[in-house]
Scaffold this motif. Structure first.
Motif, PDB file in Angstrom:
ATOM      1  N   ARG A 117      -7.526 -14.356  12.787  1.00 14.90           N
ATOM      2  CA  ARG A 117      -6.236 -13.932  13.462  1.00 14.90           C
ATOM      3  C   ARG A 117      -4.996 -15.165  12.710  1.00 14.90           C
ATOM      4  N   ARG A 118      -5.847 -16.243  11.283  1.00 18.73           N
ATOM      5  CA  ARG A 118      -5.482 -17.555  11.865  1.00 18.73           C
ATOM      6  C   ARG A 118      -4.743 -17.177  10.348  1.00 18.73           C
ATOM      7  N   ILE A 119      -4.830 -15.759   9.284  1.00 18.45           N
ATOM      8  CA  ILE A 119      -5.439 -15.923   7.531  1.00 18.45           C
ATOM      9  C   ILE A 119      -3.484 -16.329   7.342  1.00 18.45           C
ATOM     10  N   VAL A 120      -2.958 -15.741   7.670  1.00 19.33           N
ATOM     11  CA  VAL A 120      -1.745 -15.654   6.881  1.00 19.33           C
ATOM     12  C   VAL A 120      -0.965 -17.045   7.319  1.00 19.33           C
ATOM     13  N   ARG A 121      -0.872 -16.974   8.846  1.00 23.40           N
ATOM     14  CA  ARG A 121      -0.176 -19.025   9.149  1.00 23.40           C
ATOM     15  C   ARG A 121      -0.583 -19.287   8.613  1.00 23.40           C
ATOM     16  N   TYR A 171      -6.294  -9.861   8.623  1.00 28.84           N
ATOM     17  CA  TYR A 171      -6.203  -9.903   7.101  1.00 28.84           C
ATOM     18  C   TYR A 171      -5.965  -8.024   6.581  1.00 28.84           C
ATOM     19  N   ALA A 172      -5.960  -6.981   7.267  1.00 29.17           N
ATOM     20  CA  ALA A 172      -6.525  -5.755   7.576  1.00 29.17           C
ATOM     21  C   ALA A 172      -4.750  -5.228   7.013  1.00 29.17           C
ATOM     22  N   ASP A 173      -4.071  -5.879   8.216  1.00 29.47           N
ATOM     23  CA  ASP A 173      -2.712  -5.866   8.498  1.00 29.47           C
ATOM     24  C   ASP A 173      -1.617  -6.196   6.587  1.00 29.47           C
ATOM     25  N   LEU A 174      -2.164  -6.811   6.453  1.00 27.58           N
ATOM     26  CA  LEU A 174      -1.310  -7.242   4.851  1.00 27.58           C
ATOM     27  C   LEU A 174      -1.452  -6.325   4.334  1.00 27.58           C
ATOM     28  N   LEU A 175      -2.642  -5.640   3.592  1.00 28.68           N
ATOM     29  CA  LEU A 175      -2.527  -4.810   2.872  1.00 28.68           C
ATOM     30  C   LEU A 175      -1.777  -3.395   2.330  1.00 28.68           C
ATOM     31  N   ASP A 176      -0.902  -3.237   4.119  1.00 25.29           N
ATOM     32  CA  ASP A 176       0.057  -1.888   3.854  1.00 25.29           C
ATOM     33  C   ASP A 176       1.401  -2.613   4.574  1.00 25.29           C
ATOM     34  N   THR A 177       1.875  -3.755   5.228  1.00 26.27           N
ATOM     35  CA  THR A 177       2.680  -4.492   5.494  1.00 26.27           C
ATOM     36  C   THR A 177       3.461  -5.014   4.300  1.00 26.27           C
ATOM     37  N   ARG A 178       5.028  -5.357   4.298  1.00 24.24           N
ATOM     38  CA  ARG A 178       6.034  -5.484   3.769  1.00 24.24           C
ATOM     39  C   ARG A 178       6.628  -6.118   4.632  1.00 24.24           C
ATOM     40  N   PHE A 179       6.868  -7.385   4.125  1.00 26.46           N
ATOM     41  CA  PHE A 179       7.983  -8.094   5.040  1.00 26.46           C
ATOM     42  C   PHE A 179       9.028  -8.990   3.966  1.00 26.46           C
ATOM     43  N   TYR A 212       7.333 -31.386   5.170  1.00 26.29           N
ATOM     44  CA  TYR A 212       7.409 -29.602   4.445  1.00 26.29           C
ATOM     45  C   TYR A 212       7.041 -28.302   5.817  1.00 26.29           C
ATOM     46  N   SER A 213       7.763 -27.342   5.211  1.00 28.76           N
ATOM     47  CA  SER A 213       8.160 -26.518   5.822  1.00 28.76           C
ATOM     48  C   SER A 213       8.523 -25.116   4.668  1.00 28.76           C
ATOM     49  N   ASN A 214       7.638 -24.006   4.731  1.00 28.81           N
ATOM     50  CA  ASN A 214       7.710 -23.103   3.453  1.00 28.81           C
ATOM     51  C   ASN A 214       8.880 -22.282   4.276  1.00 28.81           C
ATOM     52  N   THR A 215       9.802 -22.313   5.091  1.00 28.53           N
ATOM     53  CA  THR A 215      10.911 -21.882   5.507  1.00 28.53           C
ATOM     54  C   THR A 215      11.592 -22.571   4.708  1.00 28.53           C
ATOM     55  N   ASN A 216      12.188 -23.633   4.239  1.00 25.41           N
ATOM     56  CA  ASN A 216      12.630 -23.626   3.515  1.00 25.41           C
ATOM     57  C   ASN A 216      12.597 -23.234   1.934  1.00 25.41           C
ATOM     58  N   TYR A 217      12.434 -22.537   1.254  1.00 25.99           N
ATOM     59  CA  TYR A 217      12.048 -21.660   0.073  1.00 25.99           C
ATOM     60  C   TYR A 217      11.979 -21.137   0.266  1.00 25.99           C
ATOM     61  N   LEU A 218      11.554 -20.187   1.398  1.00 28.06           N
ATOM     62  CA  LEU A 218      12.149 -18.809   1.410  1.00 28.06           C
ATOM     63  C   LEU A 218      13.705 -18.271   1.558  1.00 28.06           C
ATOM     64  N   ILE A 219      14.819 -19.571   2.112  1.00 24.81           N
ATOM     65  CA  ILE A 219      15.549 -19.230   2.286  1.00 24.81           C
ATOM     66  C   ILE A 219      15.851 -20.000   0.972  1.00 24.81           C
ATOM     67  N   LEU A 220      15.535 -20.902   0.042  1.00 25.29           N
ATOM     68  CA  LEU A 220      16.268 -20.427  -1.609  1.00 25.29           C
ATOM     69  C   LEU A 220      16.180 -19.250  -2.427  1.00 25.29           C
ATOM     70  N   GLY A 221      14.683 -18.638  -1.831  1.00 21.46           N
ATOM     71  CA  GLY A 221      14.927 -17.552  -2.352  1.00 21.46           C
ATOM     72  C   GLY A 221      16.020 -16.673  -2.406  1.00 21.46           C
ATOM     73  N   LEU A 222      16.576 -16.486  -1.106  1.00 18.02           N
ATOM     74  CA  LEU A 222      17.240 -15.211  -0.301  1.00 18.02           C
ATOM     75  C   LEU A 222      18.626 -16.062  -0.822  1.00 18.02           C
ATOM     76  N   SER A 263       4.229 -10.321  -0.036  1.00 15.80           N
ATOM     77  CA  SER A 263       5.487 -10.170   0.506  1.00 15.80           C
ATOM     78  C   SER A 263       5.880 -11.526   1.728  1.00 15.80           C
ATOM     79  N   PHE A 264       5.248 -11.879   2.317  1.00 16.50           N
ATOM     80  CA  PHE A 264       5.534 -13.106   3.350  1.00 16.50           C
ATOM     81  C   PHE A 264       4.771 -14.293   3.293  1.00 16.50           C
ATOM     82  N   ALA A 265       4.761 -14.478   1.629  1.00 15.20           N
ATOM     83  CA  ALA A 265       5.240 -15.987   0.799  1.00 15.20           C
ATOM     84  C   ALA A 265       5.890 -15.945   0.405  1.00 15.20           C
ATOM     85  N   GLY A 266       6.666 -14.914  -0.498  1.00 11.09           N
ATOM     86  CA  GLY A 266       8.214 -14.542  -1.037  1.00 11.09           C
ATOM     87  C   GLY A 266       8.636 -15.138  -2.216  1.00 11.09           C
TER      88      GLY A 266
END
Length: 386
Positions: free
Chosen positions: A5-9, A163-171, A196-206, A267-270
């Motif tokens: 339960r820590r795969i995405v995090r 991890y199985a939830d990643l297969l069909d989840t569009r974030f 370092y925070s990945n949030t910064n680059y999600l925002i830059l993508g937007l 898509s969770f990584a964007g």
């Protein structure tokens, strides 16, 4: 060890670096000197073998120098069949995506569409607001250099899933950002330090999408991969779960067992980490960026100006604007990036005299020894003699 339960995090939080100052490519000139001497190649191969012995499924290194590529591998691309790590492999490149996003931003700065020291509120009104968080005080530069103080969206409870939830989840990137800034407080005032925070680059993508009216993937293709002819580099389309051939399988050690994690929706990584690429393409993209093929010299200088040490990463990583300066165990300056995402770990760098190195692993290190051995592959390829 990674728990189920820590795969995405833990997906895109790691960083290793790269940069280049001269053009790269494959040359047909048979009279040109080979990339690395025979003794240097032997050193690199020993480091590759040691990385596999330390626990990594498979590793590939691509060295580009003097317009020519050399690659070598160790271990397996498929632990089930024992087949090797394929040549010219496509892998999930993780946080290397940030350098691509930063390049697009700097092109928009050059065009006058974005200002580095303008508040993010100007471009994305109302998005970056929360406890101690004010988009009127956080600039585009803060986002690019990880000096915003924004919390890490990968720590959101909704990303604590199997991890199985990643297969069909569009974030949705905007929803992830809203959730992060509204449920977690700021870590520090903007500009106080670099964390370092990945949030910064999600925002830059937007921000890129808002300013251009096109998707982040389309902007990367039009501005970077197509002009450079990077045929192995792309942002996966919606619903594109697998990797294009050739590719190895990607693995994670989950609850003590090596588990196939090749297929999922990234898509969770964007814009923080969804990129797919090859070692040769990564070498060429960083070379083109730093040599001025993609940006004006002033923009390249700005990306490298006043790099800040990252307080939540190992010593020796100083971050500029989407690029970082890496300390290596030899007298060479290395700029760039690298990445970590479920199933894959990449180490990328280019020296000031033009040696580009990409190390691709199809398993994220499950131990300190495995991580050190992979780092040693990179360091050896960067520092080995001619």
């Amino acid at each position: 060890m990674t728990s189920r339960r820590r795969i995405v995090r833990t997906a895109v939080g790691a960083l290793v670096l790269a940069c280049a100052l001269t053009a790269c490519g494959t040359s047909a000139d048979s009279d040109a000197p080979q990339v690395l001497s025979d003794s240097a190649r032997a050193q690199v191969q020993r480091a590759l073998d040691a990385a596999v012995a330390a626990g990594t499924a498979g590793v590939q290194v691509v060295v580009t120098e003097g317009g020519r590529d050399w690659q070598a591998t160790a271990g397996v691309g498929d632990a089930g069949t024992g087949s090797g790590f394929p040549a010219d492999a496509h892998v999930r490149a993780g946080s290397n995506t940030k350098a691509f996003a930063a390049t697009v931003i700097m092109q928009l700065v050059s065009a006058g569409s974005v200002q580095l020291d303008a508040p993010v509120e100007r471009y994305l009104p109302g998005l970056v607001q929360g406890e101690g968080i004010d988009g009127n005080r956080i600039t585009v530069r803060n986002l690019m250099q990880h000096t915003s103080g924004l919390p890490e969206y990968l720590e959101l409870p909704e990303l604590d899933r199997d991890y199985a939830d990643l297969l069909d989840t569009r974030f949705d990137a905007a929803e992830l950002v809203r959730s992060a800034v509204r449920t977690m407080p700021a870590h520090f005032p903007p500009g106080e330090k670099a964390e370092y925070s990945n949030t910064n680059y999600l925002i830059l993508g937007l921000l890129i999408e808002r300013v251009t009216g096109r998707t982040f993937a389309a902007e990367v293709a039009t501005r970077i991969t197509e002009p450079l002819g990077l045929g192995g580099t792309y942002i996966p389309a919606p619903g594109e779960l697998g990797l294009r051939d050739p590719h190895p399988l990607g693995y994670e050690v989950v609850d003590g067992k090596r588990t196939d994690m090749t297929r999922y929706d990234p898509s969770f990584a964007g814009a923080a980490g969804a990129l797919v690429s090859t070692g040769a393409d990564l070498n060429r993209s960083f070379t083109a960026l730093l040599s001025g093929s993609l940006l004006e010299p002033a923009q390249v200088t700005e990306m490298r100006r006043d790099p800040r040490p990252l307080t939540n990463r190992p010593a020796g990583i100083d971050y500029g604007l989407g690029l970082a300066l890496l300390t290596v165990p030899c007298d060479r300056q290395v700029w760039g990036h690298g990445g970590s995402i479920p199933g894959f770990r990449t180490y990328d760098g280019v020296t000031a005299d033009g040696r580009a190195v990409s190390v691709l692993a199809n398993e994220r290190p499950a131990s300190a020894a495995a991580a050190a051995a992979l780092q040693s592959v990179f360091d050896t390829a960067i520092c080995a003699g001619p």
